[in-house]
Design a protein around this motif. Structure first.
Motif, PDB file in Angstrom:
ATOM      1  N   GLU A 146       0.948  -1.087  -0.037  1.00 42.72           N
ATOM      2  CA  GLU A 146       0.152  -0.115   0.078  1.00 42.72           C
ATOM      3  C   GLU A 146       0.922   1.226   0.068  1.00 42.72           C
ATOM      4  O   GLU A 146       0.203   2.340   0.049  1.00 42.72           O
ATOM      5  N   LEU A 147       2.298   1.083  -0.140  1.00 44.10           N
ATOM      6  CA  LEU A 147       3.203   2.152   0.251  1.00 44.10           C
ATOM      7  C   LEU A 147       2.829   3.384  -0.708  1.00 44.10           C
ATOM      8  O   LEU A 147       2.662   4.492  -0.617  1.00 44.10           O
ATOM      9  N   ALA A 148       2.780   3.041  -2.176  1.00 43.00           N
ATOM     10  CA  ALA A 148       2.748   4.102  -3.281  1.00 43.00           C
ATOM     11  C   ALA A 148       1.346   5.034  -3.266  1.00 43.00           C
ATOM     12  O   ALA A 148       1.338   6.145  -3.134  1.00 43.00           O
ATOM     13  N   THR A 149       0.433   4.053  -2.870  1.00 42.11           N
ATOM     14  CA  THR A 149      -0.959   4.691  -2.731  1.00 42.11           C
ATOM     15  C   THR A 149      -0.955   5.682  -1.755  1.00 42.11           C
ATOM     16  O   THR A 149      -1.675   6.847  -1.682  1.00 42.11           O
ATOM     17  N   TYR A 150      -0.391   5.346  -0.676  1.00 44.86           N
ATOM     18  CA  TYR A 150      -0.511   5.911   0.705  1.00 44.86           C
ATOM     19  C   TYR A 150       0.256   7.356   0.510  1.00 44.86           C
ATOM     20  O   TYR A 150      -0.211   8.226   0.790  1.00 44.86           O
ATOM     21  N   ILE A 151       1.496   7.227  -0.227  1.00 46.07           N
ATOM     22  CA  ILE A 151       2.295   8.446  -0.253  1.00 46.07           C
ATOM     23  C   ILE A 151       1.570   9.504  -1.137  1.00 46.07           C
ATOM     24  O   ILE A 151       1.632  10.430  -0.785  1.00 46.07           O
ATOM     25  N   LYS A 152       0.874   8.887  -2.161  1.00 49.76           N
ATOM     26  CA  LYS A 152       0.166   9.740  -3.054  1.00 49.76           C
ATOM     27  C   LYS A 152      -0.917  10.443  -2.421  1.00 49.76           C
ATOM     28  O   LYS A 152      -1.233  11.726  -2.413  1.00 49.76           O
ATOM     29  N   GLU A 153      -1.807   9.799  -1.655  1.00 46.65           N
ATOM     30  CA  GLU A 153      -3.013  10.232  -1.016  1.00 46.65           C
ATOM     31  C   GLU A 153      -2.913  11.098   0.111  1.00 46.65           C
ATOM     32  O   GLU A 153      -3.448  12.065   0.443  1.00 46.65           O
ATOM     33  N   HIS A 154      -1.477  11.057   0.868  1.00 47.17           N
ATOM     34  CA  HIS A 154      -1.146  11.701   2.048  1.00 47.17           C
ATOM     35  C   HIS A 154      -0.186  12.812   1.561  1.00 47.17           C
ATOM     36  O   HIS A 154       0.367  13.458   2.798  1.00 47.17           O
ATOM     37  N   ASN A 155       0.256  12.946   0.366  1.00 42.33           N
ATOM     38  CA  ASN A 155       1.372  13.665   0.138  1.00 42.33           C
ATOM     39  C   ASN A 155       2.580  13.787   1.246  1.00 42.33           C
ATOM     40  O   ASN A 155       3.010  14.953   1.722  1.00 42.33           O
ATOM     41  N   VAL A 156       2.949  12.600   1.113  1.00 42.72           N
ATOM     42  CA  VAL A 156       4.032  12.456   2.532  1.00 42.72           C
ATOM     43  C   VAL A 156       5.573  12.964   1.704  1.00 42.72           C
ATOM     44  O   VAL A 156       5.659  12.878   0.724  1.00 42.72           O
ATOM     45  N   ASP A 157       6.084  13.704   2.960  1.00 46.63           N
ATOM     46  CA  ASP A 157       7.253  14.400   2.227  1.00 46.63           C
ATOM     47  C   ASP A 157       8.577  13.488   2.186  1.00 46.63           C
ATOM     48  O   ASP A 157       9.259  13.462   1.236  1.00 46.63           O
ATOM     49  N   ILE A 158       8.715  12.704   3.426  1.00 49.64           N
ATOM     50  CA  ILE A 158       9.875  12.059   3.679  1.00 49.64           C
ATOM     51  C   ILE A 158       9.497  10.509   3.541  1.00 49.64           C
ATOM     52  O   ILE A 158       8.756   9.957   4.478  1.00 49.64           O
ATOM     53  N   GLY A 159      10.546   9.596   3.083  1.00 51.37           N
ATOM     54  CA  GLY A 159      10.214   8.298   3.160  1.00 51.37           C
ATOM     55  C   GLY A 159      11.689   7.815   3.948  1.00 51.37           C
ATOM     56  O   GLY A 159      12.694   8.069   3.551  1.00 51.37           O
ATOM     57  N   ILE A 160      11.213   7.081   5.072  1.00 53.90           N
ATOM     58  CA  ILE A 160      12.584   6.625   5.891  1.00 53.90           C
ATOM     59  C   ILE A 160      12.765   5.265   5.679  1.00 53.90           C
ATOM     60  O   ILE A 160      11.670   4.343   6.018  1.00 53.90           O
ATOM     61  N   ILE A 161      13.703   4.621   5.198  1.00 51.80           N
ATOM     62  CA  ILE A 161      14.071   3.114   4.858  1.00 51.80           C
ATOM     63  C   ILE A 161      14.629   2.604   6.028  1.00 51.80           C
ATOM     64  O   ILE A 161      15.925   2.940   6.286  1.00 51.80           O
ATOM     65  N   ALA A 162      13.802   1.624   6.618  1.00 52.75           N
ATOM     66  CA  ALA A 162      14.390   0.934   7.724  1.00 52.75           C
ATOM     67  C   ALA A 162      14.601  -0.568   7.656  1.00 52.75           C
ATOM     68  O   ALA A 162      14.119  -1.234   8.366  1.00 52.75           O
TER      69      ALA A 162
END
Lengths: 212, 212
Positions: free
Chosen positions: B136-152
């Motif tokens: 669901e990552l891509a959809t969530y980023i688009k829908e919530h206009n997420v600024d920063i992606g943290i890779i852990a």
């Protein structure tokens, strides 16, 4: 092959050389020129050659550097060709992540045990390492000749822990608490936020042509 | 008060100025001279003055810099005077530690959610943030206009995750996986091991007079 004592700036570049050379070695690259290394790290070829002179050379004009030899020499200089023992104070998320981080064993860092104040975790283990009461910290360090003390505890107790560690004979402190630890032994403070705010800066200026 | 565009070297020093000034401000120090700042950071007073000219001055010959004003200006330049939203991929130890790290909120970073592949954690929460399936990552980023992606997440999937994030419109990537991520958006790679091997180097040479 006379070695010069590396300056602070050279010391800061060493981990970056080490990382890049490791990556090249993993890809099977056998030799590399100073200009290629320089391009990758935002340095001039001449700066790279000067840096490598500090740790013994291994380059021949026109032939480049032997990656494996250079890596071995860097591992020797960085003291990661021999084992260092370590303990972690703080068995929370950061302590757990460090204990399980496979990158440490690769650099010959051996985590022996963790310490905490929380009675619910004392006596348990994380990845086979025992968690002891922090009151046993000084005795443990003395009895096991521990080299490195890793602080993954809260800010308010971090300096006190560092003092206890240094008095007990620890040789170096790796601090993850968000403050600057001072000690008679070498300390490296890990500042997550530095890279985060560098990121927000770059996002804002869209200036992503930095070398690292 | 004309601002010049900061160089890469100035950008690297900014987080250190910010950290030091924050500490001074917490201690109630109201003004500070360029030579005091320089002494603390291993720089000359003239270098400090030049750096601060890049972000608009705030010093007066003989009077020093106003700590609060300088901090406010640095927060503005570093873009941490306004909120950035973030998501974390990887709900393991590092993901948990970042979620719970109080330092992020201080810099106006708001963690919205985590993502993982592990069905045992999907649907649960960490510090009130939901954990979703990574599909669901891509959809969530688009829908919530997420600024920063943290890779852990683990090294093997990190670059692919970065690509997905960038395509979905993320503005910056903060990477904790032990490799160099490349992307069209700004990336900051956190290299724990760099500071660890700097420590072992210093322990071996007992050269602990570095400025940081």
């Amino acid at each position: 092959m006379a070695k010069r004592k590396p300056s602070g700036a050279v010391i800061k570049r060493m981990p970056r050389y080490y990382r890049l050379l490791n990556m090249m070695n993993e890809k099977g690259i056998e030799s590399v020129s100073s200009s290629t290394l320089g391009d990758r790290l935002g340095l001039t070829a001449s700066q790279v050659r000067q840096d490598f002179n500090c740790f013994g050379g291994y380059g021949q004009q026109g032939y480049g550097y032997n990656v494996k030899k250079l890596l071995a020499e860097l591992r020797n200089i960085l003291a990661i060709d021999r084992e260092h023992t370590a303990i972690i104070v703080g068995a929370g998320n950061i302590g757990k992540a460090i204990t399980r981080f496979e990158g440490l064993a690769k650099e010959n860092i051996k985590i022996l045990a963790l310490f905490d104040v929380n009675q619910e975790v004392i006596g348990k283990t994380i990845a086979d390492r025992p968690i002891y009461d922090v009151s046993e910290l000084a005795t443990y360090i003395k009895e096991h000749n521990v080299d490195i003390g890793i602080i993954a505890a809260r800010k308010s107790v971090a300096q006190e822990l560092a003092d206890t560690m240094a008095e007990a004979g620890i040789r170096g402190i790796w601090n993850f608490a968000p403050l600057e630890i001072s000690s008679d032994v070498p300390v490296e403070n890990v500042h997550f936020v530095d890279s985060l705010i560098t990121l927000t800066y770059k996002m804002e200026t869209e200036d992503d042509n930095d070398e690292d």
